[in-house]
Design a protein around this motif. Structure first.
Motif, PDB file in Angstrom:
ATOM      1  N   ALA A  73      23.643  37.238  57.961  1.00 31.59           N
ATOM      2  CA  ALA A  73      22.635  38.244  57.591  1.00 31.59           C
ATOM      3  C   ALA A  73      21.574  38.383  58.674  1.00 31.59           C
ATOM      4  O   ALA A  73      21.189  39.496  59.044  1.00 31.59           O
ATOM      5  CB  ALA A  73      21.993  37.870  56.260  1.00 31.59           C
ATOM      6  N   ARG A  74      21.117  37.270  59.203  1.00 31.35           N
ATOM      7  CA  ARG A  74      20.038  37.257  60.197  1.00 31.35           C
ATOM      8  C   ARG A  74      20.516  37.670  61.588  1.00 31.35           C
ATOM      9  O   ARG A  74      19.887  38.480  62.262  1.00 31.35           O
ATOM     10  CB  ARG A  74      19.420  35.853  60.250  1.00 31.35           C
ATOM     11  CG  ARG A  74      18.249  35.713  61.211  1.00 31.35           C
ATOM     12  CD  ARG A  74      17.853  34.255  61.402  1.00 31.35           C
ATOM     13  NE  ARG A  74      18.949  33.514  62.012  1.00 31.35           N
ATOM     14  CZ  ARG A  74      19.439  32.373  61.518  1.00 31.35           C
ATOM     15  NH1 ARG A  74      18.933  31.816  60.440  1.00 31.35           N
ATOM     16  NH2 ARG A  74      20.443  31.762  62.125  1.00 31.35           N
ATOM     17  N   ASP A  75      21.642  37.108  62.015  1.00 30.68           N
ATOM     18  CA  ASP A  75      22.084  37.285  63.404  1.00 30.68           C
ATOM     19  C   ASP A  75      23.041  38.453  63.604  1.00 30.68           C
ATOM     20  O   ASP A  75      23.285  38.844  64.737  1.00 30.68           O
ATOM     21  CB  ASP A  75      22.739  36.000  63.911  1.00 30.68           C
ATOM     22  CG  ASP A  75      21.776  34.828  63.931  1.00 30.68           C
ATOM     23  OD1 ASP A  75      20.557  35.034  63.769  1.00 30.68           O
ATOM     24  OD2 ASP A  75      22.252  33.690  64.082  1.00 30.68           O
ATOM     25  N   TRP A  76      23.604  38.977  62.543  1.00 31.38           N
ATOM     26  CA  TRP A  76      24.538  40.086  62.683  1.00 31.38           C
ATOM     27  C   TRP A  76      24.019  41.319  61.946  1.00 31.38           C
ATOM     28  O   TRP A  76      23.760  42.351  62.551  1.00 31.38           O
ATOM     29  CB  TRP A  76      25.919  39.682  62.166  1.00 31.38           C
ATOM     30  CG  TRP A  76      26.923  40.766  62.341  1.00 31.38           C
ATOM     31  CD1 TRP A  76      27.295  41.700  61.410  1.00 31.38           C
ATOM     32  CD2 TRP A  76      27.658  41.082  63.520  1.00 31.38           C
ATOM     33  NE1 TRP A  76      28.211  42.558  61.939  1.00 31.38           N
ATOM     34  CE2 TRP A  76      28.457  42.205  63.245  1.00 31.38           C
ATOM     35  CE3 TRP A  76      27.716  40.522  64.793  1.00 31.38           C
ATOM     36  CZ2 TRP A  76      29.301  42.775  64.180  1.00 31.38           C
ATOM     37  CZ3 TRP A  76      28.560  41.100  65.727  1.00 31.38           C
ATOM     38  CH2 TRP A  76      29.348  42.204  65.416  1.00 31.38           C
ATOM     39  N   LYS A  77      23.852  41.200  60.637  1.00 34.52           N
ATOM     40  CA  LYS A  77      23.461  42.365  59.828  1.00 34.52           C
ATOM     41  C   LYS A  77      22.106  42.925  60.262  1.00 34.52           C
ATOM     42  O   LYS A  77      21.950  44.138  60.379  1.00 34.52           O
ATOM     43  CB  LYS A  77      23.416  42.013  58.344  1.00 34.52           C
ATOM     44  CG  LYS A  77      24.704  41.477  57.767  1.00 34.52           C
ATOM     45  CD  LYS A  77      25.642  42.563  57.401  1.00 34.52           C
ATOM     46  CE  LYS A  77      26.899  42.010  56.732  1.00 34.52           C
ATOM     47  NZ  LYS A  77      27.941  43.003  56.665  1.00 34.52           N
ATOM     48  N   ALA A  78      21.121  42.060  60.487  1.00 33.13           N
ATOM     49  CA  ALA A  78      19.768  42.524  60.832  1.00 33.13           C
ATOM     50  C   ALA A  78      19.670  43.061  62.255  1.00 33.13           C
ATOM     51  O   ALA A  78      18.673  43.676  62.613  1.00 33.13           O
ATOM     52  CB  ALA A  78      18.751  41.403  60.628  1.00 33.13           C
TER      53      ALA A  78
END
Length: 159
Positions: A73-78
């Motif tokens: 979530a933090r390193d890819w999606k965001a």
């Protein structure tokens, strides 16, 4: 090193890429890193179902621990979604459904574990969810202009 050499190093022939399930209770907690569009569809279902996969998405892949979901979530999606925001959701699924799928190891054995649920199984998989899908965390990337409640982790406009 060529791509095939790199893959061979990471996943040598005959290496175990799946793990057996340990003893489990009646339900298993799974996590899903998701973007805003998918989260809206989940909210629209009353927080009960995962939406069907798109034609180019043959698998639904929940993960087995919060830390792995958080990293995605933090390193890819965001960083790569439009809008640039990622959410970590958690949900309980009946063990008899979850354990139909082998635990896939896609990196570090202890951390990078996920299930590969075929798109055609997703409706039955969602029907095995016990309770509601919950939002546990959010990560807003550079350029995200929306507002997210810091306590509920829900963006404006999603009840």
């Amino acid at each position: 090193m060529t791509r095939s050499d790199w893959l061979q190093t990471l996943f040598p022939d005959h290496a175990a890429r799946t793990l057996p399930w340990p003893a489990v209770e009646e339900t298993v907690t799974l996590y899903r890193p998701t973007g805003l569009q998918e989260l809206k569809l989940v909210a629209g279902s009353g927080w009960r179902l995962w939406p069907p996969r798109l034609p180019d998405q043959p698998l639904f892949y929940p993960v087995l621990n919060f830390e792995y979901a958080e990293k995605i979530a933090r390193d890819w999606k965001a960083k790569r979604n439009d809008p640039p925001v990622g959410f970590v959701t958690a949900f309980e699924v009946r063990s008899d459904m979850a354990t139909k799928y082998e635990i896939q190891v896609v990196g570090a054995r202890e951390r990078h574990q996920e299930l590969w649920v075929p798109a055609e199984d997703l409706e039955a998989f969602s029907d095995a969810i016990v309770g509601q899908i919950r939002v546990m965390a959010h990560y807003a990337g550079e350029g995200f202009t929306g507002r997210i409640d810091p306590i509920t982790h829900l963006p404006e406009g999603i009840p």
